[in-house]
Every structure is written in C-alpha cells, then in structure tokens.
Design a protein around this motif. Structure first.
Motif, PDB file in Angstrom:
ATOM      1  N   ILE A  41      42.867 -18.352  41.682  1.00 58.62           N
ATOM      2  CA  ILE A  41      43.528 -17.934  42.913  1.00 58.62           C
ATOM      3  C   ILE A  41      43.285 -16.436  43.023  1.00 58.62           C
ATOM      4  CG2 ILE A  41      45.729 -17.569  44.078  1.00 58.62           C
ATOM      5  CD1 ILE A  41      46.815 -19.984  42.685  1.00 58.62           C
ATOM      6  N   VAL A  42      42.765 -16.018  44.130  1.00 59.07           N
ATOM      7  CA  VAL A  42      42.541 -14.596  44.329  1.00 59.07           C
ATOM      8  C   VAL A  42      43.822 -13.925  44.800  1.00 59.07           C
ATOM      9  CG1 VAL A  42      41.254 -12.893  45.661  1.00 59.07           C
ATOM     10  CG2 VAL A  42      40.107 -14.949  44.835  1.00 59.07           C
ATOM     11  N   ASN A  43      44.524 -14.587  45.716  1.00 60.77           N
ATOM     12  CA  ASN A  43      45.682 -13.934  46.294  1.00 60.77           C
ATOM     13  C   ASN A  43      46.547 -14.941  47.043  1.00 60.77           C
ATOM     14  OD1 ASN A  43      47.352 -11.832  46.916  1.00 60.77           O
ATOM     15  ND2 ASN A  43      45.961 -10.834  48.330  1.00 60.77           N
ATOM     16  N   CYS A  44      47.843 -14.700  47.055  1.00 64.41           N
ATOM     17  CA  CYS A  44      48.795 -15.398  47.918  1.00 64.41           C
ATOM     18  C   CYS A  44      49.465 -14.318  48.745  1.00 64.41           C
ATOM     19  CB  CYS A  44      49.849 -16.141  47.092  1.00 64.41           C
ATOM     20  SG  CYS A  44      49.229 -17.548  46.190  1.00 64.41           S
ATOM     21  N   TYR A  45      49.318 -14.372  50.051  1.00 65.91           N
ATOM     22  CA  TYR A  45      49.862 -13.314  50.889  1.00 65.91           C
ATOM     23  C   TYR A  45      50.285 -13.868  52.243  1.00 65.91           C
ATOM     24  CZ  TYR A  45      45.191 -13.426  52.944  1.00 65.91           C
ATOM     25  OH  TYR A  45      44.036 -13.829  53.551  1.00 65.91           O
ATOM     26  N   PRO A  46      51.188 -13.222  52.965  1.00 65.66           N
ATOM     27  CA  PRO A  46      51.976 -12.081  52.478  1.00 65.66           C
ATOM     28  C   PRO A  46      52.981 -12.565  51.439  1.00 65.66           C
ATOM     29  CG  PRO A  46      52.806 -12.798  54.603  1.00 65.66           C
ATOM     30  CD  PRO A  46      51.587 -13.638  54.306  1.00 65.66           C
ATOM     31  N   ASN A  47      53.450 -11.650  50.648  1.00 63.96           N
ATOM     32  CA  ASN A  47      54.426 -11.983  49.628  1.00 63.96           C
ATOM     33  C   ASN A  47      55.397 -10.819  49.486  1.00 63.96           C
ATOM     34  OD1 ASN A  47      55.740 -13.396  47.657  1.00 63.96           O
ATOM     35  ND2 ASN A  47      54.195 -13.083  46.089  1.00 63.96           N
ATOM     36  N   THR A  82      55.865 -25.330  43.126  1.00 69.08           N
ATOM     37  CA  THR A  82      56.825 -25.737  42.099  1.00 69.08           C
ATOM     38  C   THR A  82      57.954 -24.715  42.054  1.00 69.08           C
ATOM     39  OG1 THR A  82      55.795 -24.522  40.276  1.00 69.08           O
ATOM     40  CG2 THR A  82      54.956 -26.733  40.697  1.00 69.08           C
ATOM     41  N   ASP A  83      59.072 -25.116  41.449  1.00 70.02           N
ATOM     42  CA  ASP A  83      60.137 -24.150  41.233  1.00 70.02           C
ATOM     43  C   ASP A  83      59.839 -23.371  39.950  1.00 70.02           C
ATOM     44  OD1 ASP A  83      60.930 -25.762  39.082  1.00 70.02           O
ATOM     45  OD2 ASP A  83      62.706 -26.532  40.116  1.00 70.02           O
ATOM     46  N   ASN A  84      60.709 -22.443  39.594  1.00 65.96           N
ATOM     47  CA  ASN A  84      60.473 -21.600  38.409  1.00 65.96           C
ATOM     48  C   ASN A  84      60.469 -22.377  37.105  1.00 65.96           C
ATOM     49  OD1 ASN A  84      60.001 -19.126  39.564  1.00 65.96           O
ATOM     50  ND2 ASN A  84      62.164 -18.607  39.683  1.00 65.96           N
ATOM     51  N   ASN A  85      61.005 -23.608  37.110  1.00 65.81           N
ATOM     52  CA  ASN A  85      60.999 -24.445  35.910  1.00 65.81           C
ATOM     53  C   ASN A  85      59.775 -25.341  35.843  1.00 65.81           C
ATOM     54  OD1 ASN A  85      63.530 -23.488  35.001  1.00 65.81           O
ATOM     55  ND2 ASN A  85      64.550 -24.815  36.475  1.00 65.81           N
ATOM     56  N   ILE A  99      55.649 -16.665  44.382  1.00 63.26           N
ATOM     57  CA  ILE A  99      55.849 -16.286  45.780  1.00 63.26           C
ATOM     58  C   ILE A  99      57.351 -16.257  46.053  1.00 63.26           C
ATOM     59  CG2 ILE A  99      53.622 -17.126  46.626  1.00 63.26           C
ATOM     60  CD1 ILE A  99      55.160 -19.591  47.716  1.00 63.26           C
ATOM     61  N   VAL A 100      57.736 -15.414  46.992  1.00 58.81           N
ATOM     62  CA  VAL A 100      59.124 -15.332  47.426  1.00 58.81           C
ATOM     63  C   VAL A 100      59.155 -15.775  48.879  1.00 58.81           C
ATOM     64  CG1 VAL A 100      61.089 -13.815  47.830  1.00 58.81           C
ATOM     65  CG2 VAL A 100      59.609 -13.443  45.831  1.00 58.81           C
ATOM     66  N   TYR A 101      59.896 -16.859  49.143  1.00 61.08           N
ATOM     67  CA  TYR A 101      60.035 -17.352  50.506  1.00 61.08           C
ATOM     68  C   TYR A 101      61.368 -16.863  51.057  1.00 61.08           C
ATOM     69  CZ  TYR A 101      60.499 -20.471  54.494  1.00 61.08           C
ATOM     70  OH  TYR A 101      60.671 -20.985  55.749  1.00 61.08           O
ATOM     71  N   LEU A 102      61.314 -16.122  52.173  1.00 61.26           N
ATOM     72  CA  LEU A 102      62.512 -15.526  52.772  1.00 61.26           C
ATOM     73  C   LEU A 102      63.216 -16.459  53.745  1.00 61.26           C
ATOM     74  CD1 LEU A 102      61.085 -11.965  53.495  1.00 61.26           C
ATOM     75  CD2 LEU A 102      62.476 -12.716  51.544  1.00 61.26           C
ATOM     76  N   GLY A 103      62.556 -17.536  54.120  1.00 62.08           N
ATOM     77  CA  GLY A 103      63.123 -18.447  55.116  1.00 62.08           C
ATOM     78  C   GLY A 103      62.593 -18.123  56.492  1.00 62.08           C
ATOM     79  N   PRO A 104      62.856 -19.017  57.447  1.00 63.49           N
ATOM     80  CA  PRO A 104      62.314 -18.813  58.806  1.00 63.49           C
ATOM     81  C   PRO A 104      62.962 -17.653  59.539  1.00 63.49           C
ATOM     82  CG  PRO A 104      63.643 -20.820  58.700  1.00 63.49           C
ATOM     83  CD  PRO A 104      63.602 -20.234  57.324  1.00 63.49           C
ATOM     84  N   GLY A 146      63.823 -18.769  48.530  1.00 61.73           N
ATOM     85  CA  GLY A 146      63.899 -18.620  47.083  1.00 61.73           C
ATOM     86  C   GLY A 146      62.573 -18.227  46.469  1.00 61.73           C
ATOM     87  N   ILE A 147      62.509 -18.306  45.150  1.00 69.12           N
ATOM     88  CA  ILE A 147      61.320 -17.940  44.383  1.00 69.12           C
ATOM     89  C   ILE A 147      60.623 -19.223  43.925  1.00 69.12           C
ATOM     90  CG2 ILE A 147      60.456 -16.767  42.332  1.00 69.12           C
ATOM     91  CD1 ILE A 147      62.919 -14.917  42.565  1.00 69.12           C
ATOM     92  N   TYR A 148      59.321 -19.288  44.160  1.00 76.16           N
ATOM     93  CA  TYR A 148      58.523 -20.472  43.848  1.00 76.16           C
ATOM     94  C   TYR A 148      57.215 -20.056  43.185  1.00 76.16           C
ATOM     95  CZ  TYR A 148      61.676 -22.810  47.094  1.00 76.16           C
ATOM     96  OH  TYR A 148      62.791 -23.303  47.712  1.00 76.16           O
ATOM     97  N   LEU A 149      56.485 -21.048  42.703  1.00 78.86           N
ATOM     98  CA  LEU A 149      55.122 -20.856  42.223  1.00 78.86           C
ATOM     99  C   LEU A 149      54.188 -21.621  43.137  1.00 78.86           C
ATOM    100  CD1 LEU A 149      55.601 -21.354  38.390  1.00 78.86           C
ATOM    101  CD2 LEU A 149      55.336 -19.193  39.611  1.00 78.86           C
TER     102      LEU A 149
END
Length: 107
Positions: A19-25, A48-51, A102-107, A85-88
C-alpha cells in the motif's frame, strides 16, 4: 492459486507489493487507497478494527501489475457504513497483507 472469472491467478507472496498511501487521513467523505503491485494478482481490500476483526470486505478483484488507485465511501457507499473511529485498511494479495491505520470522522 485463486480463481476469478474462470481464470487462475497466483496467490503466493511477491516482494514489492505494498500500500503506498491511504488518504485523506483522517477521512470524512472518500478514502483513496493507492498501491503498487509487482505482478498481476487477486487483491482483497478490507477494513478491520484495531483487534484485527473483519468489519467489511470493500473489494476483491484481479489487478494487473503496476500502480492502482481505489476509492471507497466509508459512510456506506461501498461495503457498508462505518461508525466514526480508528480502523485498519488492509490489502491482501500475493505480496502478503499490508495494513494502514485510518481515522474515520463520520459523515
């Protein structure tokens, strides 16, 4: 080997896949995932979640060698809506599994 659309494709690890990049983050609307593949192969993009628990498989497809850009809507347009929340974001393919937080802020 993995079969997609009646064609068999290699599924053993290859160096150079990443993976080169996930953006925006952090992300609010659309998540862009860019990757480079050393060989053509089946890839699976998942969240996935953090677990490490699978939340959603966003895409599973054959991609040719080279650079690729995939775009997803974490708010529900591709693979189901995520709660803030925080995801992978994980790419699994012939080069193994590569994940980025990645951090998802919601809509």
């Amino acid at each position: 080997k993995t079969t997609v659309g009646g064609e068999e494709h290699a599924s053993r690890p290859e160096p150079g896949d990443r993976i080169v990049n996930c953006y925006p983050n952090p992300v609010r609307d659309f998540l862009h995932v860019s990757m480079t593949l050393s060989t053509g192969q089946v890839v699976e993009v998942s969240i996935t979640d953090n677990n490490g628990r699978l939340i959603s498989v966003l895409e599973r497809m054959f991609l040719r060698a080279g650079e690729h850009l995939l775009t997803f809507d974490p708010g529900g347009g591709s693979g189901g809506a995520l709660a803030p929340g925080i995801y992978l974001c994980c790419i699994e393919g012939a080069g193994g599994t590569h994940c980025r937080t990645i951090v998802y802020l919601g809509p």
